[in-house]
Design an enzyme around this catalytic site. Structure first.
Site, PDB file in Angstrom:
ATOM      1  N   VAL A  63       0.810  -1.224   0.000  1.00  0.00           N
ATOM      2  CA  VAL A  63       0.000   0.000   0.000  1.00  0.00           C
ATOM      3  C   VAL A  63       0.841   1.272   0.000  1.00  0.00           C
ATOM      4  O   VAL A  63       0.342   2.344  -0.324  1.00  0.00           O
ATOM      5  CB  VAL A  63      -0.995   0.052   1.191  1.00  0.00           C
ATOM      6  CG1 VAL A  63      -2.101  -0.969   1.039  1.00  0.00           C
ATOM      7  CG2 VAL A  63      -0.282  -0.070   2.531  1.00  0.00           C
ATOM      8  N   SER A 142      -6.834   4.172  15.072  1.00  0.00           N
ATOM      9  CA  SER A 142      -6.596   3.468  16.341  1.00  0.00           C
ATOM     10  C   SER A 142      -6.943   4.406  17.496  1.00  0.00           C
ATOM     11  O   SER A 142      -6.997   5.626  17.325  1.00  0.00           O
ATOM     12  CB  SER A 142      -5.122   3.063  16.445  1.00  0.00           C
ATOM     13  OG  SER A 142      -4.827   2.531  17.715  1.00  0.00           O
ATOM     14  N   TYR A 157       3.797   5.045  15.253  1.00  0.00           N
ATOM     15  CA  TYR A 157       2.466   4.453  15.055  1.00  0.00           C
ATOM     16  C   TYR A 157       1.384   5.463  15.420  1.00  0.00           C
ATOM     17  O   TYR A 157       0.454   5.714  14.641  1.00  0.00           O
ATOM     18  CB  TYR A 157       2.334   3.186  15.913  1.00  0.00           C
ATOM     19  CG  TYR A 157       0.997   2.488  15.779  1.00  0.00           C
ATOM     20  CD1 TYR A 157       0.740   1.669  14.679  1.00  0.00           C
ATOM     21  CD2 TYR A 157       0.004   2.640  16.734  1.00  0.00           C
ATOM     22  CE1 TYR A 157      -0.485   1.020  14.550  1.00  0.00           C
ATOM     23  CE2 TYR A 157      -1.220   1.999  16.616  1.00  0.00           C
ATOM     24  CZ  TYR A 157      -1.469   1.189  15.522  1.00  0.00           C
ATOM     25  OH  TYR A 157      -2.680   0.556  15.386  1.00  0.00           O
ATOM     26  N   SER A 160       1.060   8.268  12.955  1.00  0.00           N
ATOM     27  CA  SER A 160       0.416   7.855  11.701  1.00  0.00           C
ATOM     28  C   SER A 160      -1.087   7.754  11.886  1.00  0.00           C
ATOM     29  O   SER A 160      -1.865   8.098  10.995  1.00  0.00           O
ATOM     30  CB  SER A 160       0.991   6.517  11.209  1.00  0.00           C
ATOM     31  OG  SER A 160       0.561   5.430  12.004  1.00  0.00           O
ATOM     32  N   ILE A 190      -7.877  -5.267  19.769  1.00  0.00           N
ATOM     33  CA  ILE A 190      -8.671  -6.233  19.001  1.00  0.00           C
ATOM     34  C   ILE A 190      -7.791  -7.467  18.805  1.00  0.00           C
ATOM     35  O   ILE A 190      -6.611  -7.334  18.441  1.00  0.00           O
ATOM     36  CB  ILE A 190      -9.068  -5.663  17.620  1.00  0.00           C
ATOM     37  CG1 ILE A 190      -9.782  -4.304  17.751  1.00  0.00           C
ATOM     38  CG2 ILE A 190      -9.915  -6.668  16.840  1.00  0.00           C
ATOM     39  CD1 ILE A 190     -11.109  -4.310  18.460  1.00  0.00           C
TER      40      ILE A 190
END
Ligand code: NAD
Length: 262
Positions: A63, A142, A157, A160, A190
């Protein structure tokens, strides 16, 4: 949006949240174009969908690579002739480490996969979405970087994921006149394999704040993480006409985890 015979692109549908989303959308009559870089798992997702009477195809792409994404989306168009729904889900944890340890190239890998990957997915799908009278884009962010900032070391993370929310709002306004809705979902913990895929952790014990949650850190479930299928139900809602007046919005799906962890 009535979902029968619509076409969805789901990135990262080889496993986890993306796979559960692809399966659920297919159960509602959506044709699925999976874009993922992992072959065996993606083909398994296609097989699961087909075994249940649905239709799916897989295109291999990273991606974060513009040429690969442009080609993959063109292939989905060639196969199904339209695109109505885009789920920009592919993502990695990447390297989690103290700021002095975190390498510039590790920063780039996380930002390129999670943020640039979202940009490229949407960029190359939008011309096709505009051909239809309505569309829905769902971006998977998130709790980290949007409500939670205590996962010290996960800086790249979290950045982003925070930027995906700004991206959603910019694009939601830009595309509203085309009746393309853009929303972002922010899962908490999750149960998926994400911690085993593209995750490196170093020296986190040096920077983590000592916080204890005696009764578990997910209040709604007494500590049990959510399931990919829980997130898939939210994507289904945002893809369908049940959410036809919702755009530019973030929705947390975390059993109240982020309300206490912050
Ligand atoms: P996962 O690792 O099970 O699945 C991720 C999928 O994305 C895999 O199929 C992988 O092959 C694919 N992928 C990764 N990098 C790619 C790339 N460069 N090009 C193409 N495909 C790529 O993870 P998951 O838990 O299902 O995560 C899906 C999304 O949900 C991610 O964006 C993640 O940040 C987000 N999320 C997950 C959790 C969680 O607890 N699992 C929590 C919050 C947010």
């Amino acid at each position: 949006m009535k979902l029968q015979n619509k076409v969805a692109i789901v990135t990262g549908a080889g496993t986890g949240i993306g796979r559960a989303t692809a399966i659920l959308l297919a159960q509602h009559g959506v044709k699925i174009g999976i874009i993922d870089r992992v072959s065996a798992q993606s083909q398994e997702t296609v097989q699961i969908i087909e075994q249940h009477g649905g239709q799916a195809m897989w295109q291999s792409a990273d991606v974060s690579q513009a040429d690969q994404m442009e080609r993959a989306i063109a292939q989905v168009m060639q196969q199904w002739g339209r695109i109505d729904i885009v789920v920009a889900n592919a993502g990695i944890n990447g390297a989690w480490a103290p700021i002095e340890d975190l390498l510039p190239e590790e920063w780039d890998t996380t930002l390129h996969t999670n943020l640039k990957g979202t940009f490229l997915t949407v960029k190359y799908a939008v011309p096709h979405l505009k051909q239809q009278s309505e569309g829905s884009i769902i971006i998977v962010s998130s709790v980290n970087g949007t409500r939670g900032f205590s996962l010290s070391g996960a800086t790249a993370y979290a950045c982003s994921k925070a930027a995906q929310v700004a991206f959603t709002k910019m694009i939601a306004l830009e595309l509203a006149k085309y009746r393309i809705r853009v929303n972002v979902i922010c899962p908490g913990a999750i149960e998926t394999g994400i911690n085993d895929h593209d995750s490196q952790r170093r020296h986190l014990e040096e920077i983590r704040e000592p916080v204890e949650f005696p009764r578990g850190n997910i209040p709604l479930t007494g500590g049990h993480p959510g399931k990919s299928e829980d997130v898939a139900q939210l994507v289904l809602f945002l893809a369908s006409s049940a959410s036809s007046y919702i755009t530019g919005t973030e929705i947390w799906i975390d059993g109240a985890e982020s309300l206490i962890k912050g």
